[in-house]
Design a protein around this motif. Structure first.
Motif, short mmCIF file in Angstrom:
data_model
loop_
_atom_site.label_atom_id
_atom_site.label_comp_id
_atom_site.label_asym_id
_atom_site.label_seq_id
_atom_site.Cartn_x
_atom_site.Cartn_y
_atom_site.Cartn_z
N GLY A 182 38.81 -19.38 112.99
CA GLY A 182 39.94 -20.34 113.49
C GLY A 182 41.11 -19.31 113.63
N ASN A 183 42.06 -19.98 114.15
CA ASN A 183 43.23 -19.15 114.58
C ASN A 183 44.82 -19.57 114.12
N TRP A 184 44.58 -20.64 113.05
CA TRP A 184 45.93 -21.24 112.68
C TRP A 184 46.66 -20.10 112.12
N VAL B 125 35.16 -26.80 107.53
CA VAL B 125 35.98 -27.14 106.25
C VAL B 125 36.93 -25.81 106.39
N TRP B 126 38.13 -26.16 106.47
CA TRP B 126 39.37 -25.21 106.50
C TRP B 126 39.97 -24.47 105.33
N SER B 127 40.32 -23.43 105.28
CA SER B 127 40.84 -22.68 104.36
C SER B 127 39.85 -22.49 103.25
N PRO B 128 38.60 -22.09 103.32
CA PRO B 128 37.63 -21.86 102.48
C PRO B 128 37.96 -20.85 101.25
N ILE B 129 38.82 -19.69 101.87
CA ILE B 129 39.16 -18.81 101.05
C ILE B 129 40.63 -19.16 100.32
N ALA B 130 41.03 -20.34 100.54
CA ALA B 130 42.46 -20.97 100.05
C ALA B 130 43.34 -20.13 100.69
N GLN B 131 43.36 -19.89 101.84
CA GLN B 131 44.45 -18.99 102.81
C GLN B 131 44.44 -17.35 102.41
N GLY B 132 43.35 -17.04 101.50
CA GLY B 132 43.56 -15.67 101.12
C GLY B 132 43.36 -15.60 99.61
N ALA C 279 51.93 -6.30 100.86
CA ALA C 279 52.79 -6.29 102.30
C ALA C 279 51.58 -6.90 103.28
N GLY C 280 52.31 -7.57 104.25
CA GLY C 280 51.35 -7.98 105.35
C GLY C 280 50.68 -9.44 105.07
N SER C 281 50.62 -9.68 103.75
CA SER C 281 49.82 -10.77 103.53
C SER C 281 50.28 -12.03 104.06
N ARG C 282 49.43 -13.28 103.92
CA ARG C 282 50.18 -14.38 104.40
C ARG C 282 51.20 -14.90 103.45
N GLY D 97 41.25 -12.84 95.73
CA GLY D 97 41.88 -12.07 94.51
C GLY D 97 42.59 -11.05 94.79
N LYS D 98 43.33 -10.97 95.81
CA LYS D 98 44.29 -9.81 96.03
C LYS D 98 45.84 -10.22 95.59
N TYR D 99 46.04 -11.62 95.16
CA TYR D 99 47.28 -12.01 94.69
C TYR D 99 46.88 -12.07 93.26
N VAL D 100 47.81 -11.05 92.50
CA VAL D 100 47.61 -10.80 91.27
C VAL D 100 48.70 -11.43 90.32
N LEU E 246 35.35 -22.51 107.95
CA LEU E 246 36.31 -21.98 108.88
C LEU E 246 37.31 -21.04 108.47
N VAL E 247 37.00 -19.71 108.77
CA VAL E 247 37.52 -18.71 108.29
C VAL E 247 38.89 -18.21 109.31
N GLY E 248 39.98 -17.79 108.79
CA GLY E 248 41.07 -17.06 109.41
C GLY E 248 40.94 -15.49 109.12
N SER F 200 33.84 -33.81 110.79
CA SER F 200 35.19 -34.14 110.04
C SER F 200 35.55 -32.75 109.72
N GLN F 201 37.00 -32.69 109.71
CA GLN F 201 37.40 -31.34 109.40
C GLN F 201 38.41 -31.21 108.08
N PRO F 202 38.04 -31.12 106.98
CA PRO F 202 39.01 -31.20 106.03
C PRO F 202 39.27 -30.05 105.25
N ALA G 194 34.73 -8.87 109.60
CA ALA G 194 33.25 -8.12 109.45
C ALA G 194 33.10 -8.62 107.80
N GLU G 195 34.09 -8.36 106.85
CA GLU G 195 33.59 -8.58 105.49
C GLU G 195 33.10 -10.22 105.39
N ASN G 196 33.95 -11.00 105.86
CA ASN G 196 33.72 -12.49 105.51
C ASN G 196 32.20 -12.97 106.06
P1 NDP Z 1 41.13 -18.94 105.22
O1 NDP Z 1 40.94 -19.62 103.74
O2 NDP Z 1 39.83 -18.31 105.62
O3 NDP Z 1 42.27 -17.87 105.16
C1 NDP Z 1 42.42 -16.73 105.83
C2 NDP Z 1 43.49 -15.73 105.46
O4 NDP Z 1 43.12 -15.26 104.44
C3 NDP Z 1 43.61 -14.84 106.74
O5 NDP Z 1 44.23 -14.91 107.64
C4 NDP Z 1 43.94 -13.83 105.59
O6 NDP Z 1 45.39 -13.73 105.56
C5 NDP Z 1 43.23 -13.81 104.31
N1 NDP Z 1 42.01 -13.38 104.33
C6 NDP Z 1 40.99 -13.61 104.98
N2 NDP Z 1 39.57 -12.73 104.73
C7 NDP Z 1 40.15 -12.07 103.67
C8 NDP Z 1 39.36 -10.88 102.99
N3 NDP Z 1 38.38 -10.69 103.28
N4 NDP Z 1 40.39 -10.42 101.96
C9 NDP Z 1 41.56 -10.29 102.02
N5 NDP Z 1 42.21 -11.49 102.65
C10 NDP Z 1 41.59 -12.27 103.50
O7 NDP Z 1 41.38 -19.92 106.27
P2 NDP Z 1 42.74 -20.58 106.94
O8 NDP Z 1 43.77 -20.95 106.04
O9 NDP Z 1 43.09 -19.48 107.82
O10 NDP Z 1 42.22 -21.55 107.73
C11 NDP Z 1 41.11 -21.05 108.63
C12 NDP Z 1 41.04 -22.24 109.92
O11 NDP Z 1 40.96 -23.45 109.58
C13 NDP Z 1 42.40 -22.16 110.67
O12 NDP Z 1 42.29 -21.13 111.48
C14 NDP Z 1 42.13 -23.41 111.41
O13 NDP Z 1 41.26 -23.36 112.79
C15 NDP Z 1 41.54 -24.19 110.47
N6 NDP Z 1 42.69 -25.19 109.71
C16 NDP Z 1 42.53 -26.40 110.06
C17 NDP Z 1 43.32 -27.32 109.48
C18 NDP Z 1 43.45 -28.94 110.01
O14 NDP Z 1 44.21 -29.45 109.44
N7 NDP Z 1 42.40 -29.18 110.45
C19 NDP Z 1 44.68 -26.80 108.58
C20 NDP Z 1 44.40 -25.40 108.36
C21 NDP Z 1 43.52 -24.55 109.12
P3 NDP Z 1 46.32 -12.39 105.29
O15 NDP Z 1 45.63 -11.22 105.59
O16 NDP Z 1 47.58 -12.60 106.06
O17 NDP Z 1 46.53 -12.62 103.88
#
Ligand code: NDP
Length: 322
Positions: free
Chosen positions: A20-22, A205-212, A226-229, A216-219, A284-286, A177-179, A294-296
């Motif tokens: 996913g590319n949000w 399911v979205w944000s399975p890694i809780a947005q990163g 740097a460069g993280s979300r 474990g990279k946030y301590v 649904l990973v970003g 359903s996309q939660p 490649a890792e995920n």
């Molecule tokens: P994730 O929980 O997969 O978080 C992705 C982010 O985590 C990446 O952009 C990156 O951010 C970091 N990350 C990913 N892999 C790693 C890794 N191996 N090691 C360290 N950091 C990592 O999901 P998103 O929050 O991006 O959501 C995924 C998708 O879900 C979206 O693109 C969208 O398609 C969907 N979505 C849908 C919603 C809805 O309302 N329906 C709402 C939100 C999302 P960084 O490197 O910048 O730290």
């Protein structure tokens, strides 16, 4: 390679890890990095891609469409969504009215460079438009061939039941359903999952890694890398802030030995965890970098033994949202 799962009670197979590319395409990362991430996804065996018209105010669809140009359409599953305004915000440029749905699908198809999307999703529930009108518009879009299947996002259990019943009357089926769902955010388990199972609907399911955060990279007590979300002032930092407190970050660090035991990275453990739920069709990973994709993807097919699932619950203790 990535395993496929059926989406709901349909014949559509999607990759259980979907890209996913949000917040990334058209925003946090440059277009060439976005293209490299899509390439990495394709190379790793991901064929299912999710976007929305509102991501980066339509730019995300454009970037994804450009990155997928030249790929065989039949080998891809492309998902997008409708609900929020993408234009200057006229009274009809929002919600799930017939007008907004019919106009939005045409814009999405143009930007994505395709004649149809595989899944068209209601990004939220519209409390102002009669549900009958919304579902009739979706039925017509399916009949026109502009979308093959219909799904919803962040609808409650009752809204899912009502939508599924109307869809059935109109001769089509809601299949997804996309939660939000992760080890830290389990709100769907009590009501949305049972209502979905009753109606042949899967979760994407979205944000399975809780947005990163679950990587474990946030301590706690340290500045975000740097460069993280968490450092992305274009929008990412605000979105991830709900998880950025010391209690959550400290609990997440307790997961490291569990990931080690399975020979997984913490991000892989997080993705594998959501896939243990049999109502989840895809995580649904970003990604902001191709290496993350490649890792995920290596989480596909991983089984987490029951005793480690319990250890995960113990490790996270009171920080889980239910
Ligand atoms: P994730 O929980 O997969 O978080 C992705 C982010 O985590 C990446 O952009 C990156 O951010 C970091 N990350 C990913 N892999 C790693 C890794 N191996 N090691 C360290 N950091 C990592 O999901 P998103 O929050 O991006 O959501 C995924 C998708 O879900 C979206 O693109 C969208 O398609 C969907 N979505 C849908 C919603 C809805 O309302 N329906 C709402 C939100 C999302 P960084 O490197 O910048 O730290």
């Amino acid at each position: 390679m990535v395993n496929y799962r059926y989406l709901g009670n349909s014949g559509l197979k999607i990759t259980e890890i979907t890209y996913g590319n949000w917040l990334t395409h058209g925003s946090q990362v440059e277009n060439d990095t976005a293209t490299q991430c899509v390439r990495a996804a394709l190379d790793a065996g991901i064929s299912t891609f999710d976007t929305a018209d509102v991501y980066a105010n339509t730019k995300a669809e454009q970037v994804l469409g450009d990155a997928l140009k030249g790929e065989r359409r039949e080998s891809l599953e492309i998902f997008t969504k409708v609900y929020w305004p993408t234009g200057p915000g006229g009274p009809n440029d929002t919600g799930l009215s017939r007008k907004h749905i019919m106009e939005s699908i045409n814009g999405s198809l143009t930007r994505l460079g395709t004649d149809y999307v595989d899944l068209y999703q209601a990004h939220r529930y519209d409390t102002e438009t009669p549900l009958e009108e919304t579902m009739q518009a979706f039925a017509d879009i399916v009949r026109q061939g502009k979308a093959l299947y219909i799904g919803v996002s962040e609808w409650t259990a009752d809204q899912i039941r009502a939508g599924a019943a109307l869809a059935k009357d109109l001769g089509f089926q809601l299949i997804s359903s996309q939660p939000q769902y992760s080890m830290l955010w389990r709100v769907i388990e009590d009501e949305v999952v049972p209502a979905s199972k009753e109606n042949g609907i899967s979760q994407i399911v979205w944000s399975p890694i809780a947005q990163g955060v679950l990587s474990g990279k946030y301590v706690p007590g340290q500045a975000p890398p740097a460069g993280s979300r968490a450092t992305d002032e274009k929008g990412g930092a605000k979105m991830i802030s709900r998880f950025m407190n010391d209690d959550v970050l400290a609990a997440v660090q307790n997961l490291r030995p569990i990931a080690d035991e399975l020979d997984l990275t913490m991000a892989q453990l997080a993705v594998a965890w959501v896939l243990q739920n049999d109502n989840v069709a895809a995580a649904l990973v970003g990604a902001s970098r191709p290496e993350q994709v490649a890792e995920n993807v290596k989480a596909s097919g991983v089984e987490i033994p029951a005793e480690l699932m319990t250890k995960i619950d113990d490790a996270l203790g009171g920080v889980v949202e239910r």
